[in-house]
Design a protein around this motif. Structure first.
Motif, PDB file in Angstrom:
ATOM      1  N   ASN A 176       4.079  -2.549  10.224  1.00  0.00           N
ATOM      2  CA  ASN A 176       4.060  -2.636   8.764  1.00  0.00           C
ATOM      3  C   ASN A 176       4.035  -1.267   8.095  1.00  0.00           C
ATOM      4  OD1 ASN A 176       2.305  -5.201   9.823  1.00  0.00           O
ATOM      5  ND2 ASN A 176       3.592  -5.744   8.079  1.00  0.00           N
ATOM      6  N   ILE A 177       3.850  -0.216   8.873  1.00  0.00           N
ATOM      7  CA  ILE A 177       3.798   1.133   8.312  1.00  0.00           C
ATOM      8  C   ILE A 177       5.184   1.757   8.368  1.00  0.00           C
ATOM      9  CG2 ILE A 177       2.885   3.459   8.599  1.00  0.00           C
ATOM     10  CD1 ILE A 177       0.290   2.307   9.534  1.00  0.00           C
ATOM     11  N   LYS A 178       5.693   2.143   7.207  1.00  0.00           N
ATOM     12  CA  LYS A 178       6.975   2.819   7.099  1.00  0.00           C
ATOM     13  C   LYS A 178       6.725   4.217   6.541  1.00  0.00           C
ATOM     14  CE  LYS A 178       8.409  -1.414   7.790  1.00  0.00           C
ATOM     15  NZ  LYS A 178       8.862  -1.873   9.118  1.00  0.00           N
ATOM     16  N   VAL A 179       7.453   5.205   7.033  1.00  0.00           N
ATOM     17  CA  VAL A 179       7.256   6.582   6.610  1.00  0.00           C
ATOM     18  C   VAL A 179       8.532   7.095   5.938  1.00  0.00           C
ATOM     19  CG1 VAL A 179       6.680   8.928   7.302  1.00  0.00           C
ATOM     20  CG2 VAL A 179       5.629   6.993   8.489  1.00  0.00           C
ATOM     21  N   TYR A 180       8.458   7.410   4.655  1.00  0.00           N
ATOM     22  CA  TYR A 180       9.560   8.051   3.948  1.00  0.00           C
ATOM     23  C   TYR A 180       9.460   9.554   4.225  1.00  0.00           C
ATOM     24  CZ  TYR A 180      10.562   3.853   1.192  1.00  0.00           C
ATOM     25  OH  TYR A 180      10.912   2.589   0.789  1.00  0.00           O
ATOM     26  N   ILE A 189       0.869  -1.178   0.000  1.00  0.00           N
ATOM     27  CA  ILE A 189       0.000   0.000   0.000  1.00  0.00           C
ATOM     28  C   ILE A 189       0.901   1.221   0.000  1.00  0.00           C
ATOM     29  CG2 ILE A 189      -1.790   1.282   1.219  1.00  0.00           C
ATOM     30  CD1 ILE A 189      -2.777  -1.316   2.408  1.00  0.00           C
ATOM     31  N   LEU A 190       0.839   2.008  -1.065  1.00  0.00           N
ATOM     32  CA  LEU A 190       1.702   3.178  -1.234  1.00  0.00           C
ATOM     33  C   LEU A 190       0.863   4.437  -1.067  1.00  0.00           C
ATOM     34  CD1 LEU A 190       3.658   1.949  -4.386  1.00  0.00           C
ATOM     35  CD2 LEU A 190       4.248   1.620  -1.974  1.00  0.00           C
ATOM     36  N   VAL A 191       1.193   5.250  -0.069  1.00  0.00           N
ATOM     37  CA  VAL A 191       0.435   6.468   0.236  1.00  0.00           C
ATOM     38  C   VAL A 191       1.285   7.674  -0.141  1.00  0.00           C
ATOM     39  CG1 VAL A 191      -0.811   7.761   1.999  1.00  0.00           C
ATOM     40  CG2 VAL A 191      -0.677   5.267   2.147  1.00  0.00           C
ATOM     41  N   LEU A 192       0.782   8.486  -1.057  1.00  0.00           N
ATOM     42  CA  LEU A 192       1.493   9.671  -1.542  1.00  0.00           C
ATOM     43  C   LEU A 192       0.826  10.934  -1.009  1.00  0.00           C
ATOM     44  CD1 LEU A 192       3.566  11.110  -3.311  1.00  0.00           C
ATOM     45  CD2 LEU A 192       2.026  10.780  -5.264  1.00  0.00           C
ATOM     46  N   ASN A 233       3.089  -4.454   3.339  1.00  0.00           N
ATOM     47  CA  ASN A 233       3.828  -3.286   3.797  1.00  0.00           C
ATOM     48  C   ASN A 233       3.079  -2.042   3.377  1.00  0.00           C
ATOM     49  OD1 ASN A 233       5.995  -4.313   5.240  1.00  0.00           O
ATOM     50  ND2 ASN A 233       7.289  -4.544   3.413  1.00  0.00           N
ATOM     51  N   ILE A 234       3.125  -1.007   4.214  1.00  0.00           N
ATOM     52  CA  ILE A 234       2.482   0.276   3.920  1.00  0.00           C
ATOM     53  C   ILE A 234       3.560   1.344   3.924  1.00  0.00           C
ATOM     54  CG2 ILE A 234       0.771   1.973   4.652  1.00  0.00           C
ATOM     55  CD1 ILE A 234      -0.666  -0.362   6.121  1.00  0.00           C
ATOM     56  N   PHE A 235       3.731   2.029   2.800  1.00  0.00           N
ATOM     57  CA  PHE A 235       4.740   3.072   2.682  1.00  0.00           C
ATOM     58  C   PHE A 235       4.059   4.432   2.568  1.00  0.00           C
ATOM     59  CE2 PHE A 235       7.757  -0.145   0.510  1.00  0.00           C
ATOM     60  CZ  PHE A 235       8.130  -0.630   1.761  1.00  0.00           C
ATOM     61  N   PHE A 236       4.394   5.357   3.472  1.00  0.00           N
ATOM     62  CA  PHE A 236       3.923   6.743   3.404  1.00  0.00           C
ATOM     63  C   PHE A 236       5.047   7.610   2.850  1.00  0.00           C
ATOM     64  CE2 PHE A 236       0.617   5.321   6.202  1.00  0.00           C
ATOM     65  CZ  PHE A 236      -0.413   6.240   6.070  1.00  0.00           C
ATOM     66  N   TYR A 237       4.763   8.346   1.783  1.00  0.00           N
ATOM     67  CA  TYR A 237       5.707   9.325   1.248  1.00  0.00           C
ATOM     68  C   TYR A 237       5.178  10.712   1.610  1.00  0.00           C
ATOM     69  CZ  TYR A 237       8.186   5.762  -1.360  1.00  0.00           C
ATOM     70  OH  TYR A 237       8.941   4.665  -1.689  1.00  0.00           O
ATOM     71  N   THR A 238       5.781  11.338   2.599  1.00  0.00           N
ATOM     72  CA  THR A 238       5.265  12.586   3.139  1.00  0.00           C
ATOM     73  C   THR A 238       6.394  13.375   3.783  1.00  0.00           C
ATOM     74  OG1 THR A 238       3.674  13.553   4.706  1.00  0.00           O
ATOM     75  CG2 THR A 238       4.671  11.450   5.309  1.00  0.00           C
ATOM     76  N   ASP A 239       6.119  14.640   4.090  1.00  0.00           N
ATOM     77  CA  ASP A 239       7.083  15.433   4.854  1.00  0.00           C
ATOM     78  C   ASP A 239       6.559  15.700   6.265  1.00  0.00           C
ATOM     79  OD1 ASP A 239       5.022  17.113   4.254  1.00  0.00           O
ATOM     80  OD2 ASP A 239       6.188  18.562   3.131  1.00  0.00           O
ATOM     81  N   LYS A 240       5.535  14.937   6.657  1.00  0.00           N
ATOM     82  CA  LYS A 240       4.952  15.087   7.994  1.00  0.00           C
ATOM     83  C   LYS A 240       5.431  13.974   8.926  1.00  0.00           C
ATOM     84  CE  LYS A 240       2.331  18.445   6.453  1.00  0.00           C
ATOM     85  NZ  LYS A 240       2.485  18.291   5.009  1.00  0.00           N
ATOM     86  N   ASP A 241       5.305  14.223  10.209  1.00  0.00           N
ATOM     87  CA  ASP A 241       5.663  13.227  11.210  1.00  0.00           C
ATOM     88  C   ASP A 241       4.436  12.381  11.511  1.00  0.00           C
ATOM     89  OD1 ASP A 241       7.013  11.815  13.100  1.00  0.00           O
ATOM     90  OD2 ASP A 241       6.809  13.308  14.685  1.00  0.00           O
ATOM     91  N   ILE A 242       4.497  11.104  11.168  1.00  0.00           N
ATOM     92  CA  ILE A 242       3.369  10.197  11.379  1.00  0.00           C
ATOM     93  C   ILE A 242       3.740   9.197  12.461  1.00  0.00           C
ATOM     94  CG2 ILE A 242       1.913   8.425  10.329  1.00  0.00           C
ATOM     95  CD1 ILE A 242       2.182   9.852   7.688  1.00  0.00           C
ATOM     96  N   LYS A 243       2.956   9.168  13.505  1.00  0.00           N
ATOM     97  CA  LYS A 243       3.220   8.265  14.619  1.00  0.00           C
ATOM     98  C   LYS A 243       2.213   7.130  14.620  1.00  0.00           C
ATOM     99  CE  LYS A 243       5.163  11.943  17.493  1.00  0.00           C
ATOM    100  NZ  LYS A 243       5.064  12.705  18.767  1.00  0.00           N
ATOM    101  N   SER A 298      -6.483   5.506   9.019  1.00  0.00           N
ATOM    102  CA  SER A 298      -7.704   4.703   9.161  1.00  0.00           C
ATOM    103  C   SER A 298      -8.032   3.977   7.869  1.00  0.00           C
ATOM    104  CB  SER A 298      -8.878   5.613   9.563  1.00  0.00           C
ATOM    105  OG  SER A 298      -8.644   6.219  10.807  1.00  0.00           O
ATOM    106  N   LEU A 299      -7.813   4.654   6.729  1.00  0.00           N
ATOM    107  CA  LEU A 299      -8.096   4.041   5.431  1.00  0.00           C
ATOM    108  C   LEU A 299      -7.183   2.854   5.165  1.00  0.00           C
ATOM    109  CD1 LEU A 299      -9.529   4.007   2.679  1.00  0.00           C
ATOM    110  CD2 LEU A 299      -7.908   5.756   1.898  1.00  0.00           C
ATOM    111  N   VAL A 300      -5.872   3.018   5.417  1.00  0.00           N
ATOM    112  CA  VAL A 300      -4.947   1.913   5.120  1.00  0.00           C
ATOM    113  C   VAL A 300      -5.152   0.752   6.099  1.00  0.00           C
ATOM    114  CG1 VAL A 300      -3.233   3.425   4.079  1.00  0.00           C
ATOM    115  CG2 VAL A 300      -3.079   2.919   6.510  1.00  0.00           C
ATOM    116  N   LYS A 301      -5.545   1.052   7.316  1.00  0.00           N
ATOM    117  CA  LYS A 301      -5.845  -0.023   8.270  1.00  0.00           C
ATOM    118  C   LYS A 301      -7.049  -0.836   7.801  1.00  0.00           C
ATOM    119  CE  LYS A 301      -3.850   1.858  12.523  1.00  0.00           C
ATOM    120  NZ  LYS A 301      -4.132   2.386  13.879  1.00  0.00           N
ATOM    121  N   ALA A 302      -8.055  -0.142   7.283  1.00  0.00           N
ATOM    122  CA  ALA A 302      -9.242  -0.844   6.784  1.00  0.00           C
ATOM    123  C   ALA A 302      -8.898  -1.688   5.559  1.00  0.00           C
ATOM    124  CB  ALA A 302     -10.339   0.167   6.442  1.00  0.00           C
TER     125      ALA A 302
END
Length: 602
Positions: free
Chosen positions: A202-206, A91-94, A187-197, A174-178
């Motif tokens: 399985n969630i990785k933050v680029y 799951i790739l989140v942009l 694996n879930i990859f977030f591509y962002t400039d925000k701090d995600i806690k 919530s969307l990726v968890k569902a």
């Protein structure tokens, strides 16, 4: 390394015919010549270089075996696995929010860099891995789900555009968890400039944040004096160094004034502009500085120039109500004690009926009714003489403390298009609603039978009613954050409504009526509302600005390089590698060598 179509290894049996072809091929031909004297030297050279001659003799076979083997390997789909990329779902989140427009390197912003990285993952994913692509902005949405098709995935990725909106990380998580709920390995990859806690392993933050300097315009407002307006601009320095720049103020796209501004590190400063023409509709503040993020260097503001509103009051003298209405200098109040003919009820923005009602209500203005008599328009029920008032939270009672007594009240059956906002013993006594572009407020009591006029909040309540029924600010909601919905206010006589976006695109939003909130506000700038009626066109405005509180200050990654953050730890970006393209390139090189050798031998 793993091969995802190993059955193709059976094609290696095809090497047998190639080898047999060379073994059974005729080696020489007999030719009768007059003398073999001249061949002695050549034969000696052949004997001296016999090992090389044997190699040269069989080099085409070797090249063909190598080429055939590479083709078989390509068909077997070789893939190098690195790290923990061996999963069934990705799951790739942009992040498409405004801050992703910030500079990342010399030629690209963070959004463009993220798209390149995601495309690499798509190119190198396992053949059987299903990919879901999500864009994260104010309303995160799935672009494509559970797809193995690389071409389709890259096509959908190319269509994603960066916006001026804020990201909604909570809704995105919530969307990726569902989506991952029923996935066995993912694996879930977030591509962002925000701090995600998150605690999900399985969630990785680029993290694409950069520690570059940035200036933002956080607020633009105005105050009105008797002759002119004064504008206030608040700017913030999101860096550890002092910033100096020019701050320009425009009125209806014409320059008003330019000031040299200096803002200390990590501080905000307010700048005032005076003697601004009251006829200006739109103000724009712009900071002239080359910083990390450009989009937050501009801010817009609507200056409401309210026009006079004509109000007709019909009924007996009601000093309390009349005084509360005329507090507003933009209201022109007309009074009539007589019950006018239906034909005379036209030409006003608001009609107030106190204790009386005509046979049919006017069609060209809004309606406010107090203490309605029995009529054919609204069904009046029994009269209550005692009980408790209950308020449903509503804009009419904004800043009003509902603490007053009623001697008696009529309850009103609620039409389907009206909403009760005050009940008396659970029966509606104040209702409001909108029908055919007309706004209605209906109160089932005489103000003289209450102590409401004696309360300090009474004028506020009446002004709230005026604001609702007259839309005194023309377009009541004149400023929103990019991506938010906006309620469009229209007059009862409006036939068509258009929205002109900042880039000039004109969109028809009505009919049908009533209007639903307008949601396409992703572009920063001025939106023009055009209302067309029989008399002509009325123009109003609202503006969309960046949410600088969320988008202008970035959370800086501890690593200078792009990193993955998971549960507070950082690790280098890992990705598998599809060897197909590399092997095909080698095969083309072998084919070229074979062609050269063949032509040289012939």
């Amino acid at each position: 390394m793993r091969f995802y179509s190993p059955l193709y290894f059976l094609f290696f049996l095809g090497l047998i015919p190639i080898i047999l072809m060379y073994l059974l091929r005729k080696q020489h031909e007999e030719v009768i010549i007059s003398s073999n004297y001249l061949w002695d030297k050549v034969l000696k050279d052949i004997e001296a270089n016999k090992p090389w001659q044997k190699l040269r003799k069989n080099i085409l076979m070797i090249l063909q075996i190598i080429f055939f083997s590479i083709v078989v390997l390509v068909l077997a789909k070789p893939h190098i696995l690195i790290g923990n990329e061996d999963v069934d779902n990705l799951i790739l989140v942009l992040d498409t929010s405004a801050s992703m427009q910030s500079k990342y390197d010399k030629d690209r912003n963070a959004f463009e860099f993220a798209k390149i990285e995601i495309e690499k993952i798509i190119d190198n994913k396992r053949p059987n891995t299903e990919v879901t692509l999500i864009s994260m902005c104010n309303n995160p949405k799935t672009i494509i789900g559970n797809s193995k098709n690389k071409t389709m995935l890259k096509n959908k990725l190319s269509q994603i555009k960066v916006t001026s909106e804020s990201e909604n990380t909570e809704e995105a998580i919530s969307l990726v968890k569902a989506l991952s709920k029923d996935m066995k390995s993912y694996n879930i990859f977030f591509y962002t400039d925000k701090d995600i806690k998150t605690n999900n392993e399985n969630i990785k933050v680029y993290n694409l944040s950069k520690p570059d300097a940035n200036i933002s315009i956080d607020a633009l407002s105005h105050s009105t004096s008797e002759k002119n307006n004064t504008a206030l601009v608040r700017v913030t320095n999101h860096s550890n160094k002092e910033s100096r720049f020019e701050l320009s103020l425009y009125g209806d796209e014409k320059i008003i004034d330019v000031q040299n501004v200096s803002v200390k590190p990590n501080e905000s400063k307010e700048i005032y502009y005076e003697n601004i023409d009251k006829n200006i509709n739109i103000l724009k503040a712009e900071a002239d500085i080359d910083d990390r993020l450009k989009i937050d260097n501009t801010r817009y503001h609507v200056v409401n120039s309210s026009t006079m509103k004509k109000v007709l009051f019909i009924g007996n003298d009601n000093v309390f109500l009349e005084k509360a209405i005329t507090i507003n200098n933009n209201i022109e109040l007309y009074k009539s004690k007589e019950k006018l003919n239906d034909d005379n009820l036209k030409g006003f923005d608001l009609y107030i009926f106190d204790g009386v009602l005509p046979k049919s209500l006017p069609k060209d203005g809004n309606i406010l009714i107090f203490n309605p008599p029995k009529n054919d328009i609204f069904k009046i029920s029994d009269i209550n003489t005692q009980g408790n008032l209950k308020l449903n939270n509503d804009e009419l009672f904004r800043y009003v403390n509902l603490d007053f007594s009623i001697k008696k009240a009529k309850t009103i059956d609620t039409p389907s298009w009206m909403t009760p906002i005050v009940t008396f013993e659970d029966k509606p006594v104040i209702l409001k609603g909108e029908k055919q572009n007309q706004k209605y407020v209906l109160a089932g009591f005489d103000i003289h039978d209450t102590d409401l006029p004696l309360k300090m909040d009474f004028p506020i309540f009446i002004q709230n009613v005026m604001d609702y029924t007259l839309s005194l600010n023309k377009q009541d909601q004149t400023s929103i954050l990019s991506g938010e919905k906006v309620k469009i206010d229209v007059t009862p006589t409006t036939k068509e409504v258009y929205i002109i976006k900042p880039e000039g695109e004109k969109t028809k939003i009505a009919p049908p009526f009533p209007l639903t909130p307008f949601a396409d506000t992703g572009k920063v700038g001025v939106y023009t509302i055009e209302q067309k009626n029989e008399k002509g066109t009325l123009k109003n405005y609202f503006v969309s600005n960046v949410n600088t509180e969320k988008e202008s200050r970035q959370n800086i990654s501890e690593d200078k390089e792009i990193s993955i953050k998971s549960k507070g730890k950082s690790e280098k970006s890992n990705s598998g590698k599809d060897l197909k393209n590399i092997l095909l390139l080698i095969a083309l090189i072998i084919l070229a060598i074979e062609w050269v050798v063949y032509n040289r031998d012939n």
